[in-house]
Design a protein around this motif. Structure first.
Motif, PDB file in Angstrom:
ATOM      1  N   UNK A  52      -2.224  -3.623   0.614  1.00 11.68           N
ATOM      2  CA  UNK A  52      -3.499  -2.682   0.632  1.00 11.68           C
ATOM      3  C   UNK A  52      -2.906  -1.197   0.610  1.00 11.68           C
ATOM      4  N   UNK A  57      -5.272   0.988  -1.216  1.00 13.40           N
ATOM      5  CA  UNK A  57      -6.819   0.722  -1.004  1.00 13.40           C
ATOM      6  C   UNK A  57      -6.808   0.996   0.445  1.00 13.40           C
ATOM      7  N   UNK A  84      -5.561   4.290  -9.043  1.00 13.97           N
ATOM      8  CA  UNK A  84      -5.572   2.956  -9.219  1.00 13.97           C
ATOM      9  C   UNK A  84      -6.223   2.405 -10.627  1.00 13.97           C
ATOM     10  N   UNK A  90      -5.057  -5.464  -9.817  1.00 13.88           N
ATOM     11  CA  UNK A  90      -5.313  -6.053  -8.799  1.00 13.88           C
ATOM     12  C   UNK A  90      -5.605  -7.621  -9.110  1.00 13.88           C
ATOM     13  N   UNK A  92      -7.094 -10.898  -6.636  1.00 14.39           N
ATOM     14  CA  UNK A  92      -7.471 -11.060  -5.318  1.00 14.39           C
ATOM     15  C   UNK A  92      -7.641 -12.596  -5.112  1.00 14.39           C
ATOM     16  N   UNK A  96     -12.854 -12.475  -7.297  1.00 13.35           N
ATOM     17  CA  UNK A  96     -13.510 -11.304  -7.362  1.00 13.35           C
ATOM     18  C   UNK A  96     -13.804 -10.709  -8.692  1.00 13.35           C
TER      19      UNK A  96
ATOM     20  N   UNK B 292     -18.480  -7.158  -0.873  1.00 11.92           N
ATOM     21  CA  UNK B 292     -17.335  -7.453  -1.440  1.00 11.92           C
ATOM     22  C   UNK B 292     -17.098  -7.095  -2.754  1.00 11.92           C
ATOM     23  N   UNK B 293     -18.275  -7.320  -3.588  1.00 14.32           N
ATOM     24  CA  UNK B 293     -18.131  -6.747  -4.913  1.00 14.32           C
ATOM     25  C   UNK B 293     -17.872  -5.503  -5.205  1.00 14.32           C
ATOM     26  N   UNK B 296     -14.139  -4.486  -4.269  1.00 14.49           N
ATOM     27  CA  UNK B 296     -13.569  -4.848  -5.780  1.00 14.49           C
ATOM     28  C   UNK B 296     -13.773  -3.842  -6.665  1.00 14.49           C
ATOM     29  N   UNK B 297     -14.942  -3.388  -7.023  1.00 16.40           N
ATOM     30  CA  UNK B 297     -15.165  -2.497  -8.236  1.00 16.40           C
ATOM     31  C   UNK B 297     -14.513  -1.131  -7.777  1.00 16.40           C
ATOM     32  N   UNK B 298     -14.471  -0.746  -6.462  1.00 13.54           N
ATOM     33  CA  UNK B 298     -13.796   0.476  -6.162  1.00 13.54           C
ATOM     34  C   UNK B 298     -12.273   0.403  -6.278  1.00 13.54           C
ATOM     35  N   UNK B 299     -11.777  -0.834  -5.980  1.00 15.15           N
ATOM     36  CA  UNK B 299     -10.456  -1.511  -5.805  1.00 15.15           C
ATOM     37  C   UNK B 299      -9.671  -1.119  -7.480  1.00 15.15           C
ATOM     38  N   UNK B 395     -15.306   0.613   2.444  1.00 15.71           N
ATOM     39  CA  UNK B 395     -14.076   0.919   2.314  1.00 15.71           C
ATOM     40  C   UNK B 395     -13.264  -0.467   1.638  1.00 15.71           C
ATOM     41  N   UNK B 396     -12.659   0.038   0.392  1.00 17.89           N
ATOM     42  CA  UNK B 396     -12.277  -1.281  -0.338  1.00 17.89           C
ATOM     43  C   UNK B 396     -11.627  -2.391   0.246  1.00 17.89           C
ATOM     44  N   UNK B 397     -10.569  -1.805   1.378  1.00 14.77           N
ATOM     45  CA  UNK B 397      -9.607  -2.801   1.719  1.00 14.77           C
ATOM     46  C   UNK B 397     -10.600  -3.770   2.700  1.00 14.77           C
ATOM     47  N   UNK B 400     -13.455  -5.922   0.635  1.00 10.44           N
ATOM     48  CA  UNK B 400     -12.950  -7.087  -0.361  1.00 10.44           C
ATOM     49  C   UNK B 400     -12.863  -8.388   0.449  1.00 10.44           C
ATOM     50  N   UNK B 401     -12.604  -8.212   1.600  1.00 11.94           N
ATOM     51  CA  UNK B 401     -12.369  -9.564   2.386  1.00 11.94           C
ATOM     52  C   UNK B 401     -13.737  -9.749   3.275  1.00 11.94           C
TER      53      UNK B 401
END
Lengths: 228, 403
Positions: A52, A57, A84, A90, A92, A96, B292-293, B296-299, B395-397, B400-401
């Motif tokens: 991350x 991230x 990014x 990425x 996952x 995702x 989560x989506x 992911x989108x921001x990631x 927050x993406x990090x 996502x989880x």
């Protein structure tokens, strides 16, 4: 070879004011262009946190992360998102993908954000689907694909922007043996033929066996760094 | 692509989206139908007043409205009436003697407004002749009077009863005349029925000593909406006379109409406010479910403005489907009810005393579709803002989880 990623004294402490947890603790790591690196270690060793931080991230508590010499830890959130988009792919653990889009649209979505023309997008989508062996599944939505197929679409999506490197967090954790082997073959091929840099976090021995460099983390620290 | 994603996202949970769309449609229908109902009510009230009492335009001696003096007649009224009849925009003209007096039966008396009319002329301008429930509308016999049902009850008289009208003549003396009830009318305004009587203008002119002079010229237009323009024209044409439209003659009614409009917009505002919370709740749920989506989108590089627009678009799209559905529902119901009306006979007494009809015919003003649709669309955009801000805070990090 050039260092594509450099981390210096990288630390991430969660809950610093209550119960501090040193997820990543003073990590110095250099990744060269074209490497196929696996981050391994037991659960809670800091693999995902390190990915991350490298992927922008999350922000570190101390230290810095340089991508091609640019310190991304100093970037604003908005700049990081843009960074990014242009530089990092990425993959996952839970695939995702965007559930309402087809496989092709999921790949195209990234290029839309990059404002590529329709012609460029179509061409690249076709190339990538062919590369991951899913040309015939282009119109299928994620729910109509197997886990392995979804993860291959995720790899194609990660490649869509022609990033500098791909970060994959436990990419095979939800896959069966056959899908894992298939995915690893695709990624290895991309690494060898296209010199795409891959960094994985993994527990999976099959991935570790394929990796050419293995970085082992324990309690947020690198305890070994071997090339094979 | 953002449109495509937003559009498909709203159909991910069909039931939830249908509930939101339905609530937008029903909310809009409720507001618009209420508006149509009150507009119908207000329009009918005006129509009743115009048809029974006011007409579209009235001409008076400028001194007349203050104390309704017997001597405040219109100069050369017969010539003026003839000129007016030649105007192609005018449907009908009726010259009236108007005075106040007492009406007495053998048992009691009441104050009334006496209208001396030319029966045939008045028929073209007012609905009184068709509101006759007993007897007839001036058979041609001498000293006939037509009075309201309410007044009949008050005086304790019946059809063909003899009554006496007492009033002040031109010379200032009290004059009385004996009349026989030829007809009893029941208009949709019981207040009007209680205080208004109609007699023949020739007989009234003789009793008052005003001869053929009249106090009022009532004008019915072919198109009531042109009242202001035509009034302005005749005001310029006859500067010595007082020319007024129905809204000037009955400012309280005009004000009530304006008030209806404002109340309706307040009601619509309240409905939209309630709707807004419903949409916020739904969109917030949708956003939190897709944490989560969004992570992911921001990631993968979807910037904040795009995330914001996507969420607001979803809210906007949901509402935009509801708007035509709501309008269609309103059109259908109003179309149906404008033919048969809404029967409020149970409240006839109360409605009649305020000059309202028992049967309300809802009426839609197409000009209201645009402002209401825009208000609803604006509500949708507002409703999407909070959930969109919430989505930006992920927050993406971490996101996502999220499971």
């Amino acid at each position: 070879m050039n260092n594509i990623i450099e981390t210096h004294n990288l630390s991430k402490i969660y809950n610093p004011d209550t119960v501090p947890v040193n997820a990543v603790n003073g990590v110095d790591l250099h990744i060269e262009e074209g490497e196929f690196t696996a981050l391994v270690g037991p659960s809670g060793s800091g693999k995902t946190t390190l990915l991350n931080l490298i992927g922008g991230l999350d922000y570190p508590t101390t230290g810095d992360v340089k991508i091609d010499g640019v310190d991304i830890t100093k970037m604003s959130e908005n700049k990081l998102i843009d960074f990014r988009l242009h530089n990092i792919g990425f993959v996952f653990q839970a695939y995702n993908l965007i559930p309402v889009l087809t496989a092709a649209e999921n790949i195209e979505f990234v290029m839309m954000m990059l404002k590529k023309t329709k012609q460029e997008r179509d061409l690249r989508v076709r190339e990538l689907l062919a590369e991951v062996g899913l040309t015939d599944k282009s119109k299928n939505r994620p729910t109509e694909l197997s886990g392995g197929q979804q993860q291959r679409v995720a790899v194609a999506r990660a490649l869509a922007s022609k990033p500098r490197f791909i970060l994959a967090d436990e990419p095979t954790a939800n896959l069966d043996s056959k899908s894992t082997a298939n995915l690893l073959d695709i990624m290895a091929k991309l690494n060898i033929e296209d010199k795409m840099t891959f960094i994985f976090s993994t527990h999976d021995q099959r991935v570790i066996d394929k990796a050419r460099r293995i970085v082992t983390l324990v309690d947020g620290k690198i305890v070994s760094d071997t090339k094979q | 692509m953002l449109f495509k994603v937003a559009w498909r996202n709203i159909w991910r949970n069909k039931m939830r989206s249908i509930v939101v769309i339905s609530s937008v449609a029903v909310g809009l229908f409720a507001g618009m139908f209420l508006m149509a109902f009150f507009w119908g009510l207000a329009k009918q009230e005006v129509d009743i007043a115009v048809e029974t009492q006011l007409s579209h335009i009235q001409i008076h001696n400028p001194a007349f409205p203050d104390d309704k003096g017997v001597n405040d007649t219109i100069q050369n009224s017969a010539v003026l009436a003839e000129q007016l009849k030649k105007d192609s925009a005018i449907k009908a003209v009726s010259a009236r003697i108007v005075t106040t007096g007492m009406i007495s039966s053998s048992t009691t008396a009441a104050g009334v407004e006496i209208h001396g009319i030319i029966p045939a002329e008045e028929t073209t301008i007012s609905s009184i002749s068709s509101d006759i429930t007993e007897g007839s509308y001036f058979s041609g016999k001498p000293n006939e009077i037509v009075i309201g049902k309410k007044l009949v009850e008050k005086l304790g008289v019946k059809l063909h009863s003899k009554i006496v009208l007492t009033f002040q003549s031109k010379s200032g003396d009290l004059t009385a005349g004996s009349f026989r009830i030829a007809g009893i009318f029941r208009s949709r305004n019981s207040g009007f029925d209680e205080i208004t009587v109609f007699t023949n203008s020739n007989e009234m002119g003789q009793l008052l000593g005003t001869g053929s002079a009249v106090h009022e010229i009532a004008i019915m237009l072919k198109d009531g909406k042109k009242a202001d323009t035509i009034k302005a024209f005749y005001k310029k044409e006859y500067p010595g006379l007082l020319v007024q439209t129905w809204s000037e003659l009955s400012p309280e009614m005009a004000m009530l109409n304006g008030l209806f409009d404002q109340i309706m917009y307040i009601i619509i505002g309240i409905i939209l406010l309630a709707l807004m919370f419903g949409i916020i709740n739904t969109m917030l749920m949708a956003v939190l479910e897709r944490q989560r989506e969004f992570g992911m989108l921001m990631a993968i590089g979807m910037n904040k403005p795009r995330v914001f627009i996507m969420v607001v678009l979803e809210s906007f799209m949901l509402t935009c489907i509801g708007i035509p559905a709501g309008i269609l529902l309103t059109l259908l119901s109003v179309h149906l009810l404008s033919k048969h009306g809404i029967d409020l006979s149970a409240f006839s007494q109360a409605l009649s005393s305020f000059g309202f009809s028992n049967i309300i015919y809802p009426e839609l003003q197409t000009s209201m579709f645009l402002p209401i649709s825009l208000m609803t669309a604006f509500t949708a955009i507002l409703s999407g803002i909070y959930p969109a801000i919430k989505a930006l805070q992920f927050k993406p990090a971490e996101a996502i989880h999220k499971i």
